[in-house]
Design a protein around this motif. Structure first.
Motif, mmCIF file in Angstrom:
data_model
loop_
_atom_site.group_PDB
_atom_site.id
_atom_site.type_symbol
_atom_site.label_atom_id
_atom_site.label_comp_id
_atom_site.label_asym_id
_atom_site.label_seq_id
_atom_site.Cartn_x
_atom_site.Cartn_y
_atom_site.Cartn_z
ATOM 1 N N PRO A 94 6.582 6.262 -7.785
ATOM 2 C CA PRO A 94 6.650 6.393 -6.320
ATOM 3 C C PRO A 94 5.635 7.425 -5.845
ATOM 4 O O PRO A 94 5.534 8.507 -6.428
ATOM 5 N N TRP A 95 4.899 7.104 -4.789
ATOM 6 C CA TRP A 95 3.752 7.931 -4.409
ATOM 7 C C TRP A 95 3.858 8.554 -3.026
ATOM 8 O O TRP A 95 3.192 9.533 -2.732
ATOM 9 N N ALA A 96 4.672 7.985 -2.136
ATOM 10 C CA ALA A 96 4.703 8.450 -0.749
ATOM 11 C C ALA A 96 5.398 9.801 -0.658
ATOM 12 O O ALA A 96 6.493 9.987 -1.181
ATOM 13 N N THR A 97 4.772 10.730 0.031
ATOM 14 C CA THR A 97 5.433 12.016 0.304
ATOM 15 C C THR A 97 6.008 12.054 1.709
ATOM 16 O O THR A 97 6.773 12.957 2.039
ATOM 17 N N TRP A 98 5.623 11.101 2.531
ATOM 18 C CA TRP A 98 6.207 10.879 3.852
ATOM 19 C C TRP A 98 6.723 9.444 3.815
ATOM 20 O O TRP A 98 5.953 8.507 3.773
ATOM 21 N N ASP A 99 8.040 9.277 3.784
ATOM 22 C CA ASP A 99 8.613 7.998 3.385
ATOM 23 C C ASP A 99 9.802 7.666 4.284
ATOM 24 O O ASP A 99 10.733 8.475 4.408
ATOM 25 N N PRO A 100 9.814 6.500 4.922
ATOM 26 C CA PRO A 100 10.954 6.136 5.761
ATOM 27 C C PRO A 100 12.262 6.005 4.998
ATOM 28 O O PRO A 100 13.331 5.916 5.615
ATOM 29 N N ALA A 101 12.219 6.015 3.661
ATOM 30 C CA ALA A 101 13.459 6.058 2.876
ATOM 31 C C ALA A 101 14.183 7.387 3.069
ATOM 32 O O ALA A 101 15.393 7.484 2.835
ATOM 33 N N ASN A 102 13.439 8.420 3.485
ATOM 34 C CA ASN A 102 14.006 9.738 3.748
ATOM 35 C C ASN A 102 14.733 9.697 5.091
ATOM 36 O O ASN A 102 14.177 9.263 6.096
ATOM 37 N N ALA A 103 15.962 10.180 5.101
ATOM 38 C CA ALA A 103 16.777 10.129 6.315
ATOM 39 C C ALA A 103 16.177 10.931 7.461
ATOM 40 O O ALA A 103 16.532 10.699 8.626
ATOM 41 N N HIS A 104 15.285 11.871 7.170
ATOM 42 C CA HIS A 104 14.677 12.692 8.215
ATOM 43 C C HIS A 104 13.394 12.084 8.783
ATOM 44 O O HIS A 104 12.779 12.665 9.678
ATOM 45 N N VAL A 105 12.974 10.950 8.243
ATOM 46 C CA VAL A 105 11.752 10.280 8.691
ATOM 47 C C VAL A 105 12.150 9.045 9.494
ATOM 48 O O VAL A 105 13.047 8.304 9.112
ATOM 49 N N GLY A 106 11.476 8.809 10.600
ATOM 50 C CA GLY A 106 11.789 7.643 11.420
ATOM 51 C C GLY A 106 11.644 6.347 10.652
ATOM 52 O O GLY A 106 10.707 6.194 9.848
ATOM 53 N N PRO A 107 12.548 5.387 10.868
ATOM 54 C CA PRO A 107 12.532 4.145 10.087
ATOM 55 C C PRO A 107 11.308 3.280 10.335
ATOM 56 O O PRO A 107 11.013 2.389 9.530
ATOM 57 N N HIS A 108 10.591 3.524 11.426
ATOM 58 C CA HIS A 108 9.418 2.711 11.733
ATOM 59 C C HIS A 108 8.116 3.380 11.319
ATOM 60 O O HIS A 108 7.033 2.857 11.583
ATOM 61 N N SER A 109 8.208 4.524 10.665
ATOM 62 C CA SER A 109 7.012 5.224 10.209
ATOM 63 C C SER A 109 6.495 4.586 8.924
ATOM 64 O O SER A 109 7.277 4.262 8.029
ATOM 65 N N PRO A 110 5.173 4.397 8.790
ATOM 66 C CA PRO A 110 4.660 3.866 7.529
ATOM 67 C C PRO A 110 4.748 4.913 6.419
ATOM 68 O O PRO A 110 4.631 6.114 6.675
ATOM 69 N N ALA A 111 4.976 4.455 5.208
ATOM 70 C CA ALA A 111 4.944 5.367 4.065
ATOM 71 C C ALA A 111 3.523 5.867 3.859
ATOM 72 O O ALA A 111 2.558 5.124 4.023
ATOM 73 N N ALA A 112 3.398 7.143 3.516
ATOM 74 C CA ALA A 112 2.064 7.735 3.358
ATOM 75 C C ALA A 112 2.112 8.863 2.340
ATOM 76 O O ALA A 112 3.136 9.517 2.172
ATOM 77 N N ARG A 113 0.991 9.086 1.675
ATOM 78 C CA ARG A 113 0.843 10.256 0.798
ATOM 79 C C ARG A 113 -0.045 11.237 1.533
ATOM 80 O O ARG A 113 -1.257 11.045 1.639
ATOM 81 N N ILE A 114 0.569 12.323 2.043
ATOM 82 C CA ILE A 114 -0.156 13.283 2.877
ATOM 83 C C ILE A 114 -0.060 14.712 2.341
ATOM 84 O O ILE A 114 -0.620 15.634 2.930
ATOM 85 N N ASP A 115 0.639 14.898 1.213
ATOM 86 C CA ASP A 115 0.805 16.219 0.596
ATOM 87 C C ASP A 115 0.076 16.222 -0.742
ATOM 88 O O ASP A 115 0.210 15.275 -1.527
ATOM 89 N N TYR A 116 -0.654 17.300 -1.024
ATOM 90 C CA TYR A 116 -1.615 17.281 -2.127
ATOM 91 C C TYR A 116 -1.587 18.548 -2.977
ATOM 92 O O TYR A 116 -1.317 19.642 -2.477
ATOM 93 N N VAL A 117 -1.932 18.331 -4.249
ATOM 94 C CA VAL A 117 -2.398 19.400 -5.116
ATOM 95 C C VAL A 117 -3.834 19.049 -5.471
ATOM 96 O O VAL A 117 -4.089 18.033 -6.123
ATOM 97 N N HIS A 118 -4.778 19.855 -5.008
ATOM 98 C CA HIS A 118 -6.196 19.683 -5.342
ATOM 99 C C HIS A 118 -6.592 20.769 -6.336
ATOM 100 O O HIS A 118 -6.216 21.941 -6.175
ATOM 101 N N VAL A 119 -7.370 20.398 -7.351
ATOM 102 C CA VAL A 119 -7.776 21.342 -8.389
ATOM 103 C C VAL A 119 -9.268 21.187 -8.646
ATOM 104 O O VAL A 119 -9.783 20.061 -8.706
#
Length: 278
Positions: free
Chosen positions: A206-231
């Motif tokens: 699973p890759w999304a860090t912003w995910d409508p499966a999360n109860a705090h995220v709106g159900p119509h929001s697209p899943a997205a990976r917006i949180d990062y560790v860059h090295v």
């Protein structure tokens, strides 16, 4: 070295219950260093300080200079917001960068640098939180330009590559992430590149860090990976090499989702004297 980045959703929602859930997740993860965004401070109490005390870690904190724009959203003028670092090792230096934004979008976003003294190497560690407006890719480009220059000014004097964590509020193929990485387009600072740790993830994970499966995220929001560790590229002998990466905090704890974001956990190579986790 186990690195975590996590946006803790400030004082939104059931924050007191969420605070306990955040602690439970971090206790289970046993991180060496954590970059935190949307951390609250109120009445002499600081969420990062409380977490550090509970986990037996050092900590550093930097407050937004525009907390009033956040306070209006919850109707409480007493709560500050900022970024923080938790560390297993002492923080021997810290600096703050205020990120640029036009007046209509300015809400005190920043980057925090914490220099960490492991037994073998100093680690130049950074955490940041970029503008969230979905249309503001151009603003985020200006912010990652400032961030890359900030990292360049504080990365020296050690063989350990810089580690830059945070909520970038941008998809991996966005102009701002490509610009910051500097290996799919010309880098901001000549010769300076940052690898997205998720490139080392299991492609089936699973890759999304912003995910409508999360109860705090709106159900119509697209899943997205917006949180990062860059090295940065590994140092001598593979120092700082990304060994693995995954999500965490991606389910309820005692019936409560800890945050509206998932955490990202990356394992980086650190020689004997630190903890080189499998």
């Amino acid at each position: 070295m186990r690195v975590v980045t996590w946006n803790l959703w400030w004082r939104f929602g059931p924050w007191e219950e969420r605070q306990k859930a955040v602690l439970a997740v971090l206790r289970e993860l046993r991180p060496d260093v954590v970059g935190l965004q949307e951390v609250w401070e109120c009445g002499g109490q600081n969420l990062a300080g409380w977490l550090a005390d509970e986990l037996g870690m050092y900590w550093a904190w930097a407050a937004s200079d525009a907390s009033d724009r956040w306070q209006r959203r919850i109707g409480d003028p007493t709560v500050d917001v900022g970024n923080a670092v938790l560390s297993r090792w002492p923080v021997v230096a810290q600096e703050v960068l205020r990120l640029p934004a036009p007046e209509e979008l300015y809400d005190g976003r920043l980057a925090l640098h914490a220099r960490l003294a492991t037994p073998t190497h100093e680690v130049p560690f950074f955490t940041t939180h970029l503008t969230s407006a979905i249309h503001a890719s151009g603003v985020r480009r200006e912010q990652v330009t400032a961030l890359a220059e900030f990292v360049a000014a504080h990365r020296g004097g050690t063989d350990f590559p810089p580690v830059v964590t945070g909520d970038f509020n941008a998809w991996p193929d966005s102009d701002e992430i490509r610009l910051f990485g500097g290996y799919k387009t010309a880098p901001v600072v000549p010769g300076q590149v940052f690898l997205d740790a998720w490139e080392y993830a299991d492609p089936t994970a699973p890759w999304a860090t912003w995910d409508p499966a999360n109860a705090h995220v709106g159900p119509h929001s697209p899943a997205a990976r917006i949180d990062y560790v860059h090295v940065g590229p590994p140092g001598p002998g593979g120092l700082g090499h990304v060994r693995s990466v995954r999500r965490a905090g991606d389910g309820p704890v005692g019936g409560v989702w800890p945050s509206d974001h998932m955490a990202v956990v990356a394992e980086l190579s650190l020689p004997t004297g630190g903890r080189d986790t499998p």
